[in-house]
Write an enzyme that holds these catalytic residues in place. Structure first.
Site, short mmCIF file in Angstrom:
data_model
loop_
_atom_site.label_atom_id
_atom_site.label_comp_id
_atom_site.label_asym_id
_atom_site.label_seq_id
_atom_site.Cartn_x
_atom_site.Cartn_y
_atom_site.Cartn_z
N THR A 15 39.68 48.00 40.86
CA THR A 15 38.85 49.15 40.48
C THR A 15 39.62 50.12 39.59
OG1 THR A 15 37.49 48.96 42.44
CG2 THR A 15 37.64 51.15 41.50
N SER A 62 40.14 41.96 43.19
CA SER A 62 41.13 41.39 44.12
C SER A 62 40.49 40.52 45.20
CB SER A 62 42.00 42.48 44.73
OG SER A 62 41.34 43.15 45.77
#
Ligand code: SIN
Length: 327
Positions: A15, A62
């Site tokens: 992010t 991730s």
């Protein structure tokens, strides 16, 4: 202050490198869009902590991390910390698996140099994006003499956390990272890292798993148990022939009777951990009877990594149990 040695900033996505079409969009964005150079360029004041060198290892959400990527990351970080002209390494990483990625490096990179991992809960395009401040604080921690020898540190929202213990505790809050049992190691204020605690468990410079000597790790499954869990679930996992299993059991890592009967005296190591997210799973008399290993205070996701690395050394359960007491 002028520094002559570099901080290497390695980007893996997440992010902190995420973008969305609207500043109000805090959840429907795409992670891993901006390059590490673009992310660094958004941090006012970072230049005061340079010189920097950057390295884009990957640029992904991730949740798509794999053991192969983490192994490549461990080898890359090792190569940088081994260089004379490098003082520290900062790794940007998505927060969803940061608790695993950081513990993996904590166990597999041999160094006393600071390694600081950082992410963000809001994309770079968001109103009040947290990435730039988190990254600034990561380089401030990396420049702190007190960060030397502390293993891998994780920072978000001004906190400094030990990679062994840190977990993601909230879906969206900027204060998502910590350990409600052990707390934070310290925090950053006014550009200064303040440390109060350090772990007594083995890591980095004295880890026997470092430097990472393999690309391919044993296959270890992690299963969260629940009330009414079906025996079928365990049978299906066993069909995949894992080299070990971590069971996130109920309460103090308790296995329902029918699950215990399947895994007791199993020919692969079984680790009892807890789905509660807090506290210790300690050995009970039945553990030595059934050949179970207990996870101590490690989160199930971290217990899985330690079992994988332990299995690169031994299949002896007593020795594997010792790792859980030391790391
Ligand atoms: C990710 O883990 O890559 C997405 C979520 C985040 O970084 O906060």
């Amino acid at each position: 202050m002028v520094y002559d040695k570099k901080i290497v900033v390695i980007g893996t996505g997440g992010t902190i490198a995420g973008q969305s079409g609207s500043a109000e969009d805090l959840t429907g964005y795409q992670a891993g869009e901006l390059s590490i150079e673009q992310v660094l360029a958004t941090v006012p004041g970072a230049e005061g902590y340079g010189p920097f060198e950057s390295h884009q290892l990957c640029n992904i959400d991730s949740s798509d991390m794999t053991m192969a990527i983490w192994a490549k990351l461990a080898h890359t970080v090792q190569a940088y910390v081994d260089r004379e002209d490098v003082a520290a390494v900062v790794v940007t990483h998505g927060t969803d698996t940061l608790e695993e990625g950081s513990y993996f490096l904590h166990l597999t990179v041999r160094t006393t140099k600071p390694i600081v991992m950082v992410g963000a809960m809001r994309p770079a395009t968001a109103i009040s994006a947290d990435g730039p401040l988190n990254l600034l604080q990561a380089v401030q921690i990396a420049r702190s003499p007190q960060a030397v020898g502390q293993g891998v540190l994780v920072t978000l929202n001004g906190t400094i956390n030990c990679a062994r213990d840190v977990v993601k505790q909230h879906t969206t809050d900027v204060a998502a990272f910590g350990n409600s049992f052990f707390g934070h190691l310290g925090f950053v204020q006014d550009g200064q890292a303040h440390f109060y605690y350090q772990t007594l468990r083995k890591h980095t410079a004295n880890s026997e798993f470092a430097p990472l000597s393999t690309e391919t790790l044993p296959k270890v499954a992690l299963i969260t148990l629940y009330g009414g869990v079906e025996a079928e679930l365990i049978h299906q996992v066993l069909q995949g022939k894992p080299h070990g299993i971590v069971l996130a059991g109920l309460g103090h890592g308790i296995l329902p009777e029918k699950i215990q009967q399947i895994v007791e005296h199993s020919d692969i190591p079984i680790v009892r951990s807890s789905r509660t997210g807090n506290g210790m799973v300690s050995a009970m008399p039945s553990d030595s009877r059934f050949g179970f290993i207990v996870s101590d205070t490690l989160a199930p996701s971290k217990a899985r990594l330690l079992l994988m690395l332990g299995l690169t050394k031994t299949t002896d359960r007593k020795q594997l149990q010792t790792y859980f007491e030391q790391y």
